[in-house]
Design a protein around this motif. Structure first.
Motif, PDB file in Angstrom:
ATOM      1  N   LEU A 100      33.308  35.764 -13.879  1.00 48.25           N
ATOM      2  CA  LEU A 100      33.653  36.869 -12.893  1.00 48.25           C
ATOM      3  C   LEU A 100      31.968  37.111 -11.878  1.00 48.25           C
ATOM      4  O   LEU A 100      31.645  36.930 -12.367  1.00 48.25           O
ATOM      5  N   GLY A 101      32.478  37.045 -11.468  1.00 46.22           N
ATOM      6  CA  GLY A 101      31.514  37.775 -10.742  1.00 46.22           C
ATOM      7  C   GLY A 101      32.328  39.387  -9.754  1.00 46.22           C
ATOM      8  O   GLY A 101      32.839  39.085  -9.202  1.00 46.22           O
ATOM      9  N   THR A 102      31.079  39.618  -8.142  1.00 45.56           N
ATOM     10  CA  THR A 102      31.231  40.357  -7.130  1.00 45.56           C
ATOM     11  C   THR A 102      31.132  39.323  -6.227  1.00 45.56           C
ATOM     12  O   THR A 102      30.196  38.769  -5.758  1.00 45.56           O
ATOM     13  N   THR A 114      35.765  39.252  -9.070  1.00 45.85           N
ATOM     14  CA  THR A 114      36.530  38.330  -8.584  1.00 45.85           C
ATOM     15  C   THR A 114      35.775  37.140  -9.686  1.00 45.85           C
ATOM     16  O   THR A 114      35.512  37.380 -11.035  1.00 45.85           O
TER      17      THR A 114
END
Lengths: 317, 322
Positions: A100-102, A114
């Motif tokens: 999961l990340g930005t 995202t």
């Protein structure tokens, strides 16, 4: 400046990370034991192939036991046994690793949550994230196992795949913290004159209480489409005290107006030329039969009426 | 990985070689199982299993649910005829962009539908280049970013000589920096935020309508850019305008801009102007105008029901001097 976050699609959240779901139990001590195993000629099928093996599955202690090597090979993994450490070593490139990340645009955050997936040596990015940044509508047909960006050949792109750029009336009000048009009824598909329509791809509206305002919605088609199609009518669940009308505008100019639709009347087939249209507005109107009063988009409707409007299976081509 | 002695498991491929007739008779049998604290390691990670693996007949046996979990497969048990069905959960997905087929994506059927967006076919089709860092953050850039005419000076490269209203509030704008907090998004289209002056109003809070001065030293002829209400304030019912003042004289204005409106282009003559002032004005849904320096009180709740998200975000985009 406030660090606000944009709305995150359902595709961007809810990632189930395959991790330590199984608890660690203390294992029995090493050695040979005699176990009661139930054999039943259990067949093994991996990725739709029937695996023929002498290493037969059996049931022990309510678990179905299978030979790991057979299954792993069937799934495309390679397996080795380390006799020193007593480890079964599986190397499986078909295991997806999710992070999961930005999501950023020119290094500025668009939204957090995202995900990326490493699978088979390739990194994959959420289709939704790409569609958001590229500003194109995006549609998944899970039955056909296909993702569409921009348009769906032959059948057209459901209008629900577009992000609403302006909402009016009830659609501009918060319903469970979200604004925007309602797509589909929670208690069944649109039904006009006894005919059922696709629930997911239909814009619907029902008034509720004294403060309901006739809604509308605007989408940005960017001049990329030529035709809008759908079926408009009053849902059979309406109370027959009113009629409804659909008006469609392109860049502020009226492109189409439906006849007044009564409850129980067949749906009107809508087919509108939207060539070169950038901003498309869909407006509803309601006329009370007893008084002939017309309530246009944004106006409050008397609570004595019960209107269920269906603009069913709306698509652009 | 360390060098280890590896012995291939006996039955690995014998599955295909031996005929099927070798199954034991059905029913309950005592079997001799060898336990040895056997560990299951998938891609160098030890997988914990609820029931211990053991060796029977030269094969390592584990519960089907453990195998499926470890290998991200689905496992299904069918009673008649007694069978186990195991399938990879991650499957390829066909992808079309405007009818053109692109390299396949992947899905696990529920939590993700993903595409290989770094593939050249995607970069060409969408004009967007993604970079992914080791933490899983994704950053996109356009192949041809929106930019100014060659030789332009970005307004953001000048240091403001005066900050007015909210712009002078160092809690809102640390170090007087007015740009680069967020990519601007107008009618769904994103714009890089580096060259965008952003002004936002939060529900229930008193905002002081802002303005900003720059010293142009008479060096430029034209100010260009565009002004819009950001999609974050989708259903804001008022409107906002920018007025450009040069050395105390009004040079021009954007007119009042509403949500759902395309960005209004700005092209203002600034020939000979020493001090350029960009003034904001906000008009409420009821038509009440609040000028630069005056206090505007926003509605208490914004249309999406949130009391913390901004009720209004304005974007003065790609501001540049020629």
């Amino acid at each position: 400046m406030a660090k606000w976050l944009r709305l995150v699609s359902s595709y961007a959240v809810g990632i189930v990370l395959g991790g330590a779901v199984f608890g660690g139990l203390t294992y029995a001590s090493a050695g040979i034991r005699t176990l009661p195993a139930h054999f039943a000629n259990i067949g093994i099928h991996v990725n739709n192939n029937t695996i023929k093996t002498t290493a037969e599955p059996f049931i022990y202690n309510s678990n179905v036991y299978v030979p790991i090597s057979t299954i792993a090979h069937g799934l495309g993994a390679s397996v080795a046994w380390d006799g020193k450490t007593h480890e079964v070593l599986v190397s499986d490139k078909n295991v997806a690793t999710t992070k999961l990340g930005t999501l950023n645009y020119y290094s500025l955050p668009v939204y957090s949550g995202t995900h990326t997936v490493l699978y088979g040596g390739q990194t994959y990015i959420a289709g939704f994230a790409l569609a958001s940044v590229a500003d194109v509508p995006y549609y998944i047909d899970s039955a056909k196992n296909t993702m569409y960006f921009g348009t769906v050949p032959q059948t057209g792109m459901p209008l629900r795949s577009f992000i609403d750029v302006r909402d009016y009336g009830d659609y501009a009000k918060s319903i469970q913290g979200m604004v925007g048009p309602d797509y589909g009824w929670t208690d069944g598909a649109p039904k006009i004159d006894g005919i059922l329509y696709s629930n997911a791809n239909s814009i619907v509206w029902a008034n509720s209480g004294a403060n309901s305002q006739v809604p509308g919605v605007m989408y940005n088609l960017k001049g990329n489409y030529s035709l809008l199609t759908g079926s408009f009518g009053l849902d059979d669940a309406s109370d027959a005290k009113e009629e409804a009308q659909l008006t469609i505008l392109g860049d502020g100019k009226q492109l189409y107006q439906s006849p007044w639709q009564a409850q129980g009347a067949p749906a009107t087939a809508v087919s509108v030329d939207v060539s070169h249209v950038k901003l498309l507005t869909i407006e509803f109107s309601v006329m009370q039969n007893s008084t002939k009063t017309v309530y246009t988009m944004g106006q409050a409707l008397p609570s004595s009426l019960h209107v269920d409007i269906d603009f069913a299976d709306v698509r652009v081509h | 990985m360390k060098q280890k002695t590896m012995v291939m498991l006996g039955v690995l491929t014998s599955a295909m070689i031996f005929a099927t007739s070798g199954y034991a008779s059905t029913g309950l049998h005592d079997i001799r199982a060898s336990f040895a604290n056997i560990k299951l390691v998938v891609n160098n990670k030890v997988i914990k299993t609820s029931a211990e693996p053991f060796i029977y007949n030269q094969n390592v046996y584990v519960p089907i649910s453990a195998v499926a979990h470890a290998l991200q497969a689905s496992a299904k048990w069918v009673n008649r005829p007694a069978s186990v069905f195991v399938n990879n959960t991650v499957q390829p997905v066909t992808v079309y962009d405007n009818g053109q087929k692109l390299p396949s994506g992947i899905t696990d059927g529920k939590t993700f539908y993903d595409v290989p967006a770094t593939d050249a076919a995607y970069v060409n089709a969408f004009g967007l280049t993604p970079t992914i860092d080791s933490s899983g953050n994704v950053s996109y850039e356009a192949q041809t970013p929106p930019s100014f005419a060659p030789g332009s000076t970005a307004l953001m490269s000048l240091t403001p000589t005066k900050l007015i209203g909210d712009f002078s509030n160092s809690q809102l704008y640390p170090a007087g920096q007015l740009s680069g907090y967020w990519p601007a998004t107008v009618l769904g289209t994103m714009y890089p935020g580096q060259f965008t002056i952003e002004w936002a109003v939060t529900p229930s809070q008193n905002a002081v309508v802002p303005g900003v001065d720059y010293n142009l030293q008479g060096k430029y002829t034209t100010l260009t850019g565009s002004f819009a209400i950001d999609d974050l304030s989708k259903n804001f019912n008022g409107s906002v305008q920018l007025t450009f003042v040069g050395d105390g004289r009004i040079l021009g204005s954007t007119g009042y801009v509403q949500t759902g409106q395309q960005p209004v282009p700005v092209s203002i003559s600034v020939t000979g102007v020493q001090t350029l002032e960009v003034q904001y004005q906000i008009k409420s849904a009821q038509g009440i105008v609040t000028n630069m320096g005056s206090t505007y009180t926003a509605p208490s709740v914004n249309p999406d029901g949130s009391k913390t998200d901004p009720i209004l975000v304005t974007d003065f985009m790609n501001a540049a001097l020629q």
